[in-house]
Design a protein around this motif. Structure first.
Motif, PDB file in Angstrom:
ATOM      1  N   MET B   1       1.004  -1.704  -0.284  1.00  0.00           N
ATOM      2  CA  MET B   1       0.098  -0.555   0.125  1.00  0.00           C
ATOM      3  C   MET B   1       0.719   1.128  -0.152  1.00  0.00           C
ATOM      4  N   ARG B   2       0.296   2.323  -1.034  1.00  0.00           N
ATOM      5  CA  ARG B   2       1.421   3.697  -0.669  1.00  0.00           C
ATOM      6  C   ARG B   2       0.452   4.171  -0.446  1.00  0.00           C
ATOM      7  N   ILE B   3       0.576   4.932   0.860  1.00  0.00           N
ATOM      8  CA  ILE B   3      -0.192   6.316   1.334  1.00  0.00           C
ATOM      9  C   ILE B   3       0.384   7.580   0.925  1.00  0.00           C
ATOM     10  N   ILE B   4      -0.636   8.797   0.600  1.00  0.00           N
ATOM     11  CA  ILE B   4       0.260  10.055   0.198  1.00  0.00           C
ATOM     12  C   ILE B   4      -0.853  11.067   0.686  1.00  0.00           C
ATOM     13  N   GLU B   5       0.129  12.298   1.310  1.00  0.00           N
ATOM     14  CA  GLU B   5      -0.561  12.962   2.489  1.00  0.00           C
ATOM     15  C   GLU B   5      -0.940  13.955   1.585  1.00  0.00           C
ATOM     16  N   ILE B   6      -1.858  14.698   1.688  1.00  0.00           N
ATOM     17  CA  ILE B   6      -2.301  16.175   0.803  1.00  0.00           C
ATOM     18  C   ILE B   6      -2.722  17.103   1.996  1.00  0.00           C
ATOM     19  N   GLN B   7      -2.053  18.487   1.708  1.00  0.00           N
ATOM     20  CA  GLN B   7      -2.624  19.276   2.758  1.00  0.00           C
ATOM     21  C   GLN B   7      -3.008  20.411   2.190  1.00  0.00           C
ATOM     22  N   GLY B   8      -4.951  19.727   2.027  1.00  0.00           N
ATOM     23  CA  GLY B   8      -5.869  21.507   1.653  1.00  0.00           C
ATOM     24  C   GLY B   8      -5.068  22.450   2.152  1.00  0.00           C
ATOM     25  N   SER B   9      -6.181  23.238   1.456  1.00  0.00           N
ATOM     26  CA  SER B   9      -6.387  24.634   2.628  1.00  0.00           C
ATOM     27  C   SER B   9      -7.285  24.170   3.347  1.00  0.00           C
ATOM     28  N   SER B  10      -7.918  23.132   3.953  1.00  0.00           N
ATOM     29  CA  SER B  10      -8.759  23.067   4.859  1.00  0.00           C
ATOM     30  C   SER B  10      -8.718  22.131   6.312  1.00  0.00           C
ATOM     31  N   GLN B  11      -8.337  21.249   5.172  1.00  0.00           N
ATOM     32  CA  GLN B  11      -7.700  20.529   6.177  1.00  0.00           C
ATOM     33  C   GLN B  11      -7.209  19.263   5.385  1.00  0.00           C
ATOM     34  N   PRO B  12      -6.080  18.129   5.918  1.00  0.00           N
ATOM     35  CA  PRO B  12      -5.069  17.190   5.251  1.00  0.00           C
ATOM     36  C   PRO B  12      -6.670  16.194   5.058  1.00  0.00           C
ATOM     37  N   SER B  13      -5.959  15.068   3.455  1.00  0.00           N
ATOM     38  CA  SER B  13      -6.562  14.834   2.413  1.00  0.00           C
ATOM     39  C   SER B  13      -5.700  12.954   2.541  1.00  0.00           C
ATOM     40  N   THR B  14      -5.786  12.042   3.018  1.00  0.00           N
ATOM     41  CA  THR B  14      -4.731  11.266   3.404  1.00  0.00           C
ATOM     42  C   THR B  14      -5.602  10.042   1.663  1.00  0.00           C
ATOM     43  N   ILE B  15      -4.489   9.740   0.645  1.00  0.00           N
ATOM     44  CA  ILE B  15      -5.206   8.924  -0.107  1.00  0.00           C
ATOM     45  C   ILE B  15      -4.187   7.576   0.050  1.00  0.00           C
ATOM     46  N   ARG B  16      -4.743   6.322   0.490  1.00  0.00           N
ATOM     47  CA  ARG B  16      -4.294   5.310   0.236  1.00  0.00           C
ATOM     48  C   ARG B  16      -4.672   4.206  -0.851  1.00  0.00           C
ATOM     49  N   VAL B  17      -3.495   4.047  -1.676  1.00  0.00           N
ATOM     50  CA  VAL B  17      -3.853   3.501  -2.632  1.00  0.00           C
ATOM     51  C   VAL B  17      -3.010   1.831  -2.431  1.00  0.00           C
ATOM     52  N   GLY B  18      -4.102   0.885  -2.936  1.00  0.00           N
ATOM     53  CA  GLY B  18      -3.774  -0.066  -2.848  1.00  0.00           C
ATOM     54  C   GLY B  18      -4.008  -0.709  -0.994  1.00  0.00           C
ATOM     55  N   GLU B  19      -4.874  -0.047  -1.017  1.00  0.00           N
ATOM     56  CA  GLU B  19      -5.996  -0.318   0.507  1.00  0.00           C
ATOM     57  C   GLU B  19      -7.364  -1.218   0.300  1.00  0.00           C
ATOM     58  N   ALA B  20      -7.544  -2.540   1.451  1.00  0.00           N
ATOM     59  CA  ALA B  20      -8.516  -2.524   0.417  1.00  0.00           C
ATOM     60  C   ALA B  20      -9.939  -2.529   1.167  1.00  0.00           C
ATOM     61  N   PHE B  21     -10.948  -1.571   0.257  1.00  0.00           N
ATOM     62  CA  PHE B  21     -11.841  -1.052   0.742  1.00  0.00           C
ATOM     63  C   PHE B  21     -12.609  -1.751   1.801  1.00  0.00           C
TER      64      PHE B  21
END
Lengths: 351, 351
Positions: B1-21
């Motif tokens: 799994m690859r986890i990508i943290e994004i810093q938006g203006s309002s709050q951070p967003s975490t994208i989990r590529v390869g995570e199981a639903f």
């Protein structure tokens, strides 16, 4: 003129208290702009509108709907509004709420500003960035939080206000004094009748101090995580009363403040003497402090309020005139207190 | 799994590529949550849905409307959704757009996250925070910008995707390589058929690198003042082509990229050799590089595009594979170029 700068999360907002509406063009950015107003404002001020396309909505809470918003989107498409178009809301709280929501969502957000034409809008709706519409009788169920770039508070607009509208604005002014500024509350005690007569110097000071208080609270907490809840002083019960259709917003909030003040005394937070001063000032400002409602029905309305969380409610109380505190109250405790305070909330008809 | 943290203006967003639903419950905050999905996703994955209330909308662009949004607001009221309710969008780009807009505006904003079920949603809709609906045929005329708290990109969802949907996602992946990452473009050249077969290791890398590229661009410019425009590479002409109803989004963007690449050569920015590599990769990925449309009609559609400003348009061009640049182009210049490029945009029927 008093200029108050507010730093929102998205962009700064400049409130100009005492600025003439005729000076509006100085504050508009260059390029295309569209006015959103309502029938009532347009009838009174058609001649003073700037030379811009004007979109007019129906007057009153009944038009604060998604249908109105959708009609405005379509009208903006017809005007070929693009991302560079500036939206100017000219009106009271409802126009500001609707125009702000349309501006915040059309093409994912246009620049916008307001000319606030009512006392309530000048001291309340103009600051804080909350916008939105009602859905199926739920007030402000749909909306966003976005600050207008500027708000013009021209005292000349207030001359055409019906007295009931003046009283609506006074309720919010009292609230701002109660939660944050004992000096402003005392000033209002000294100038209550001048305030009701809308004497310009008194009104300008009251509007400006209200804006400063609200802006301070909002600046510390834009999304209402805690501090901003203080602005709900009197509004939890107030909204429930307003829904009965018997009271205007200002009347409902006034009764809500009287009730919250009494609850504050009961909880040992507020001296009885301060409570008496509050009731006296509200009365001098022609605001009601009692209502004939069934406490059970009132609490049921509170449960349906959008701020509900399970069986507890965040309730704003006073520790003193000028100092608010947020406490959690159980619904059944509130119900009991409502039943116990016949001078504030009566179960029978008014004597 | 690859986890990508994004810093938006309002709050951070975490994208989990390869995570199981199936691991979704780990990422949901405690408390009430509601799923928003569509009929198609529900038909395929009803058994895998978490034990939460599920609101389902119709599948397809025709349901990306204010009416759908209004129905969802009412359904949320019926479910007694309050400010503490979490919204989980499970679906492709349309579900993410609609669920994100509903979450951003119900009670002035609820917390929300996505499980992206299409390749296009995983590499595109999940990142950047844009949401919204169409109005009267105008794509995304109404919306806001707000980041989801998390996005789960489970590769297992891709197994049920029709090939046309895979191709749609590939067009955006190619775009990300072209505007920002020559290495990723070369990787795709080396693994084009494995990518089309959705080999897990290849797809996970492509999705993750796409997310990193888009997140980087969005992080530098959330509201599309400049840098974010690069993400529109191929989309200006692409959207106009998509409106003809003949092409899917991915096909339209592919033709748009081929056209923009050719314009880049013409303006002396891009070497002819790079242009040939671009056309070759698109073709290997089963993406079209030509269309039978009348350039005059195409430019007319561009004029109606929401990004129009008077007679100039911001157009994204390439200086090299992996390096985009935004230039202003006059509409008449674009019209002339469209007419001159019969291998890209033909005026007659396909030979």
């Amino acid at each position: 003129m008093r200029i108050i700068e507010i730093q929102g999360s998205s962009q700064p907002s400049t409130i100009r208290v005492g600025e003439a509406f005729a000076n509006l063009p100085r504050h508009l950015p260059p390029g295309k702009a569209v006015v959103i107003t309502d029938e009532n404002v347009l009838r009174l001020y058609r001649d003073r509108m700037p030379a811009l396309p004007v979109l007019s909505i129906g007057s009153g809470e009944a038009f604060k709907t998604l249908e109105t918003v959708s009609d405005l989107y379509e009208a903006l498409v017809d005007l070929e509004a693009d991302r560079a178009t500036f939206i100017l809301g000219v009106g009271g709280g409802i126009v500001c709420d609707v125009a702000g929501f349309v501006a915040a969502t059309y093409l994912r957000g246009l620049r916008f500003g307001f000319a606030a034409t009512t006392l309530l809008a000048q001291v309340d709706a103009s600051v804080g960035g909350k916008n939105g519409v009602n859905l199926e009788g739920y007030k402000n169920l749909v909306g966003t939080i976005r600050q207008p770039e500027f708000v013009i508070c021209d005292p000349a607009f207030l001359e055409t206000l019906p007295e009931a509208e003046v009283v609506n604005g006074m309720a919010e002014i009292v609230k701002h004094g109660l939660i944050a500024d004992a000096g402003m509350f005392a000033f209002l005690e000294d100038h209550a009748s001048a305030a009701l007569r809308l004497e310009p110097a008194v009104v300008e000071r009251l509007v400006a101090e209200s804006v400063v208080i609200k802006a301070g609270v909002v600046g510390r907490d834009e999304v209402e995580a805690g501090e901003r809840r203080k602005l709900n002083f009197g509004h939890t019960v107030g909204h429930a009363l307003e829904k009965t259709g018997v009271f205007s917003h200002g009347e409902a909030v006034s009764i809500g403040m009287a009730f919250a003040s009494r609850v504050s005394v009961r909880r040992g937070l507020l001296p009885e003497e301060a409570h008496r001063r509050i009731l006296a000032l509200l009365s001098r400002l022609k605001l009601p402090v009692r209502a004939s409602v069934d406490p059970l029905r009132l609490v049921e309305a509170l449960r349906r309020d959008k701020k509900r969380r399970a069986n507890r409610i965040h309730f704003v109380l006073l520790e003193d005139i000028g100092r608010a505190v947020v406490q959690e109250i159980r619904m059944d405790e509130l119900e009991g207190m409502a039943a116990e305070f016949p001078d504030i909330l009566q179960t029978g008809p008014d004597p």
